[in-house]
Write a protein that holds these residues in place. Structure first.
Motif, PDB file in Angstrom:
ATOM      1  N   ALA A 184      -8.561  -0.874   7.989  1.00 17.25           N
ATOM      2  CA  ALA A 184      -9.147  -1.461   6.784  1.00 17.25           C
ATOM      3  C   ALA A 184      -8.309  -2.635   6.292  1.00 17.25           C
ATOM      4  O   ALA A 184      -8.844  -3.676   5.894  1.00 17.25           O
ATOM      5  N   ILE A 185      -6.991  -2.482   6.310  1.00 22.22           N
ATOM      6  CA  ILE A 185      -6.110  -3.581   5.883  1.00 22.22           C
ATOM      7  C   ILE A 185      -6.307  -4.790   6.787  1.00 22.22           C
ATOM      8  O   ILE A 185      -6.440  -5.932   6.318  1.00 22.22           O
ATOM      9  N   GLU A 195     -14.121   0.199   3.365  1.00 24.34           N
ATOM     10  CA  GLU A 195     -14.002   0.317   4.822  1.00 24.34           C
ATOM     11  C   GLU A 195     -13.702   1.747   5.241  1.00 24.34           C
ATOM     12  O   GLU A 195     -14.185   2.207   6.288  1.00 24.34           O
ATOM     13  N   VAL A 254      -6.611   3.451   7.545  1.00 23.51           N
ATOM     14  CA  VAL A 254      -6.058   2.566   6.517  1.00 23.51           C
ATOM     15  C   VAL A 254      -5.597   1.253   7.140  1.00 23.51           C
ATOM     16  O   VAL A 254      -5.872   0.161   6.618  1.00 23.51           O
ATOM     17  N   ILE A 261     -10.437  -1.767   0.930  1.00 22.19           N
ATOM     18  CA  ILE A 261      -9.901  -0.667   1.735  1.00 22.19           C
ATOM     19  C   ILE A 261     -10.751   0.586   1.553  1.00 22.19           C
ATOM     20  O   ILE A 261     -11.113   1.265   2.529  1.00 22.19           O
ATOM     21  N   VAL A 308       0.871  -1.169   0.000  1.00 24.62           N
ATOM     22  CA  VAL A 308       0.000   0.000   0.000  1.00 24.62           C
ATOM     23  C   VAL A 308       0.910   1.221   0.000  1.00 24.62           C
ATOM     24  O   VAL A 308       1.737   1.390   0.897  1.00 24.62           O
ATOM     25  N   TRP A 358      -9.247  -7.185   6.264  1.00 22.87           N
ATOM     26  CA  TRP A 358      -9.263  -8.028   5.067  1.00 22.87           C
ATOM     27  C   TRP A 358      -9.157  -9.489   5.482  1.00 22.87           C
ATOM     28  O   TRP A 358      -8.364  -9.854   6.340  1.00 22.87           O
TER      29      TRP A 358
END
Length: 340
Positions: free
Chosen positions: A240-241, A164, A237, A161, A94, A244
């Protein structure tokens, strides 16, 4: 869940890929009164900047040996960042970067995610080169390919991502299913900004893995988010990662900064100490007038610091160098940081 295993922050100034003897191309331009320069939160003409810094005697650091030593040490640090990247063996990268109208033109989102299976990087056209300020195109080899190149993306994870960030964290992000571009006008058909291209060529090198560009609007101040919002964005971020469902190993990379186009070592040192100490209060409180011109790219670093704090990774300063090209201290500062 996916896990963040590494963070990297790396300078990306064109000056790194400009030979020491050619720094004067930009230096001569810097000295022309009428070009405003940001210093200590204020715009100054070069003559005023020179007067403000006369007691620092920066003329003593302009020699070719000093310039070359700063370049040599910078590339040693980049080699170390590349080594750590390879050792971390990430499955996905990312990149928290910033655009300078090579991704977006008329529409400039505060935050965006490019979720696509392929990312194209392009060399500049002769017409584009003709419009550049002096001394920029000679550094293009540091971030642009000689021929068009296609790098892998990760559409599914990128969409996750973005979703979210909007639904869970309340960030209004632009979601791009391909790199925005103007396909019917080749003069506006750009490759990826050097915030991204520098990482392809210098940190990832021959270990390019699927990537998700996450852009923070640092340069265009009308809707550029403040430092506090950038820090919160980085934290979101990471969340969100980590939500997953896959078990991918993720590296979060950022580039830019620190202070430029006027180098301020004191400011840089305070910023790097804050990164190492996870000093959220300091980073969130940096005012907009200290994040102007090239120094605005520190917003990408602030977002990355938020991401790393949430991932519980600690910062280490691998090196810090100043690339000073005039008696007034114009040039670029270069930081090289790893979170692990």
């Amino acid at each position: 869940m996916a896990k963040i295993v590494l963070g990297i922050g790396c300078a990306h100034t064109p000056q790194l890929h400009t030979m020491a003897k050619d720094w004067d191309l930009r230096a001569n331009r810097d000295r022309i009164d009428g070009i405003p320069l940001w210093w200590k939160g204020e715009k100054l003409l070069y003559a005023d900047l020179l007067e403000a810094r006369k007691n620092e005697h920066l003329e003593n650091v302009l020699g070719m040996e000093t310039r070359q030593a700063a370049l040599d040490e910078s590339f040693k640090a980049i080699d170390e960042l590349h080594k750590r990247f390879v050792e971390a063996k990430p499955d996905v990268v990312v990149i928290i970067g910033n655009d300078q109208k090579e991704i977006f033109s008329d529409i400039i989102p505060a935050f965006s995610v490019i979720a696509t299976d392929e990312i194209e990087n392009l060399p500049r056209t002769k017409e584009q080169i003709s419009r550049l300020p002096i001394g920029i195109d000679i550094a293009d080899h540091g971030h642009l390919p000689d021929q068009p190149k296609i790098f892998p993306g990760n559409r599914k994870m990128g969409v996750h991502i973005a979703r979210e960030l909007v639904r869970d964290a309340g960030f209004d992000v632009a979601l791009c299913h391909e790199k925005p571009t103007v396909k019917n006008d080749k003069s506006l058909l750009y490759g990826m900004p050097h915030a991204y291209g520098f990482l392809y060529k210098n940190v990832m090198r021959d270990h390019v893995v699927p990537q998700i560009p996450v852009d923070v609007n640092c340069w265009y101040y009308e809707n550029s988010p403040p430092a506090s919002r950038c820090f919160d964005f980085g934290k979101a971020v990471t969340k969100a990662i980590e939500s997953w469902e896959g078990d991918e190993r993720v590296a979060v990379l950022t580039t830019g900064g620190l202070t430029h186009f006027v180098v301020d070592r004191v400011w840089d040192e305070q910023f790097l100490i804050a990164l190492q100490n996870d000093d959220e209060d300091f980073l969130r409180a940096i005012p907009q007038n200290e994040l102007m011109a090239g120094t605005s790219e520190c917003k990408s670093w602030i977002a990355t610091a938020g991401a790393m704090k949430s991932a519980k990774l600690k910062a280490e300063v691998v090196d810090y160098q100043t690339l000073i090209r005039t008696e007034g201290g114009t040039g670029s500062s270069c930081a090289f940081v790893a979170w692990s």
